[in-house]
Design a protein around this motif. Structure first.
Motif, short mmCIF file in Angstrom:
data_model
loop_
_atom_site.label_atom_id
_atom_site.label_comp_id
_atom_site.label_asym_id
_atom_site.label_seq_id
_atom_site.Cartn_x
_atom_site.Cartn_y
_atom_site.Cartn_z
N GLU A 138 -5.60 -0.72 -6.85
CA GLU A 138 -5.74 -1.30 -5.61
C GLU A 138 -4.75 -0.71 -5.00
N ILE A 139 -3.85 -0.64 -5.01
CA ILE A 139 -2.86 -0.82 -4.16
C ILE A 139 -2.04 1.12 -3.49
N CYS A 140 -2.85 2.14 -4.63
CA CYS A 140 -2.52 3.58 -4.76
C CYS A 140 -3.22 3.99 -4.06
N ASP A 141 -3.40 5.70 -3.20
CA ASP A 141 -3.77 6.41 -2.91
C ASP A 141 -4.09 7.38 -3.79
N ARG A 142 -2.87 7.99 -4.64
CA ARG A 142 -2.75 8.83 -5.55
C ARG A 142 -1.41 8.37 -6.64
N ILE A 143 -2.12 8.44 -7.55
CA ILE A 143 -1.33 8.06 -9.03
C ILE A 143 -0.96 9.36 -9.82
N ASN A 144 0.50 8.93 -10.05
CA ASN A 144 0.88 10.09 -11.29
C ASN A 144 1.93 9.30 -12.32
N VAL A 145 1.14 9.20 -13.52
CA VAL A 145 1.26 8.62 -13.99
C VAL A 145 2.35 9.66 -15.20
N TYR A 146 3.79 8.84 -15.59
CA TYR A 146 5.31 9.75 -15.78
C TYR A 146 4.78 9.13 -18.32
N GLY A 147 5.10 9.80 -18.27
CA GLY A 147 4.87 9.65 -20.24
C GLY A 147 3.82 9.15 -20.56
N HIS B 78 1.27 -1.15 -0.31
CA HIS B 78 -0.63 0.03 -0.13
C HIS B 78 1.17 1.30 -0.08
N CYS B 79 0.84 2.19 -0.81
CA CYS B 79 1.07 3.15 -0.55
C CYS B 79 0.11 4.37 -0.84
N ASN B 80 0.77 5.49 -0.50
CA ASN B 80 -0.20 7.05 -0.12
C ASN B 80 0.15 7.47 -1.80
N ILE B 81 1.23 7.91 -2.59
CA ILE B 81 1.81 8.23 -3.79
C ILE B 81 2.11 7.17 -4.94
N CYS B 82 2.06 7.11 -5.71
CA CYS B 82 2.47 6.52 -5.99
C CYS B 82 2.94 7.17 -8.15
N THR B 83 4.30 7.15 -8.01
CA THR B 83 4.84 7.53 -9.79
C THR B 83 4.53 6.33 -10.49
N LEU B 84 4.03 6.02 -11.90
CA LEU B 84 3.65 5.01 -12.96
C LEU B 84 4.34 5.73 -13.78
N VAL B 85 5.72 4.81 -13.94
CA VAL B 85 6.60 4.94 -15.28
C VAL B 85 6.28 4.39 -16.71
N THR B 86 6.06 4.66 -17.35
CA THR B 86 5.84 4.22 -18.58
C THR B 86 7.35 3.94 -18.96
N SER B 87 7.06 2.99 -20.32
CA SER B 87 8.08 3.58 -21.28
C SER B 87 8.10 3.71 -22.22
N SER B 88 7.18 4.94 -22.25
CA SER B 88 7.52 6.21 -23.88
C SER B 88 8.20 6.85 -24.27
N GLY B 89 8.74 6.88 -25.53
CA GLY B 89 10.14 7.70 -25.23
C GLY B 89 9.39 9.02 -25.49
N GLN B 90 8.45 9.82 -24.75
CA GLN B 90 7.90 11.11 -24.52
C GLN B 90 9.12 11.19 -23.16
N LEU B 91 9.75 10.27 -22.71
CA LEU B 91 10.30 10.37 -21.52
C LEU B 91 11.69 10.94 -21.66
N THR B 92 11.86 11.00 -22.70
CA THR B 92 13.51 11.25 -23.59
C THR B 92 13.29 12.98 -23.26
N GLY B 93 14.86 12.33 -22.54
CA GLY B 93 14.65 14.28 -22.11
C GLY B 93 14.18 15.42 -21.26
N SER B 94 12.87 14.47 -20.56
CA SER B 94 12.54 15.08 -19.85
C SER B 94 12.67 15.71 -18.59
N GLN B 95 13.73 15.18 -18.54
CA GLN B 95 14.33 15.86 -16.77
C GLN B 95 13.32 15.38 -15.21
#
Length: 241
Positions: free
Chosen positions: A162-171, A12-29
């Protein structure tokens, strides 16, 4: 140790980051932002080493498709280490996961020595049926009859809810991204810059008439719907919903 009961890791996590494998993340910092969350979720064999500034350094949960198990185990020394507690959750068809010596995924996971801080679990057949039912409920489509393969992104988002209260999705791009004339062409994976573009991959799956295909656009419309009632937020690019 490989556990076979579904979701027995009790994460269980209060805040999660879900990191995709997308090229949108290239150079994103975005790496520092990603690592600030309590839990960091990644998918399949997406690497970290060499991409830390864009995708972060930490991994709490890695959701892996049966088709990516061999790549993950081949790169296990780069993906997992003895300093970090990580959960590996593997999903796939029952024939690949069976424990009678004929399930190649189960066999591979048991034969390979991985970090002692890694906990490995596989999704049970009953839970797999639940994922299919969720897809049917949300889209009105029967997965098998529509010749659809659920993406790892679908499984990962459902698990995160199911496991996260808040989800921040990147990419992750929004469902209408590839129809926009202003859409920037990015690689499908941030670690395969010479591979097909993200939108080309999505459109190829959409137009395929033979063999299984992912419904990337349909899944993202569902994610946008979930974001209306759950604490889900999308970055790089940011969604308006």
């Amino acid at each position: 140790m490989l556990h076979t009961k579904p979701y027995t890791f009790h994460m269980h996590c209060n805040i999660c980051t879900l990191v995709t494998s997308s090229g949108q993340l290239t150079g994103s910092q975005c790496g520092a932002e990603i690592d600030r969350a309590e839990c960091v979720i990644r998918m399949n064999d997406a690497p970290i080493r060499g991409y830390e500034q864009d995708v972060g350094r930490r991994t709490s949960l890695r959701v892996v498709a049966h088709s990516s198990v061999q790549q993950v185990l081949r790169n296990r020394h780069e993906l997992f280490n003895d300093r970090q507690d990580t959960v590996l959750l593997v999903w796939g068809p029952e024939r690949s996961m069976r424990r009678d010596g004929k399930g190649w995924v189960y066999n591979h996971l048991h034969r390979v020595s991985v970090s002692p801080k890694l906990q490995m679990f596989q999704v049970s057949p009953l839970k797999m049926q639940w994922f299919d039912e969720l897809f049917r409920t949300e889209t009105g489509m029967d997965r098998v009859r529509s010749n659809t393969w659920l993406s790892t992104g679908w499984f990962t988002m459902a698990i995160a809810m199911e496991i996260c209260d808040r989800i921040n999705v990147y990419g992750m791009v929004p469902p209408d991204f590839c129809t926009s004339p202003r859409a920037l062409r990015k690689p499908y994976h941030y670690y395969q810059l010479s591979g097909p573009s993200e939108c080309d991959m999505y459109l190829t799956h959409e137009r395929t008439r033979h063999g299984g295909r992912h419904r990337f656009f349909k899944e993202k419309y569902v994610f946008a719907h979930w974001a209306q009632t759950h604490d889900i937020h999308f970055y790089q690019p940011e969604w308006k919903h």
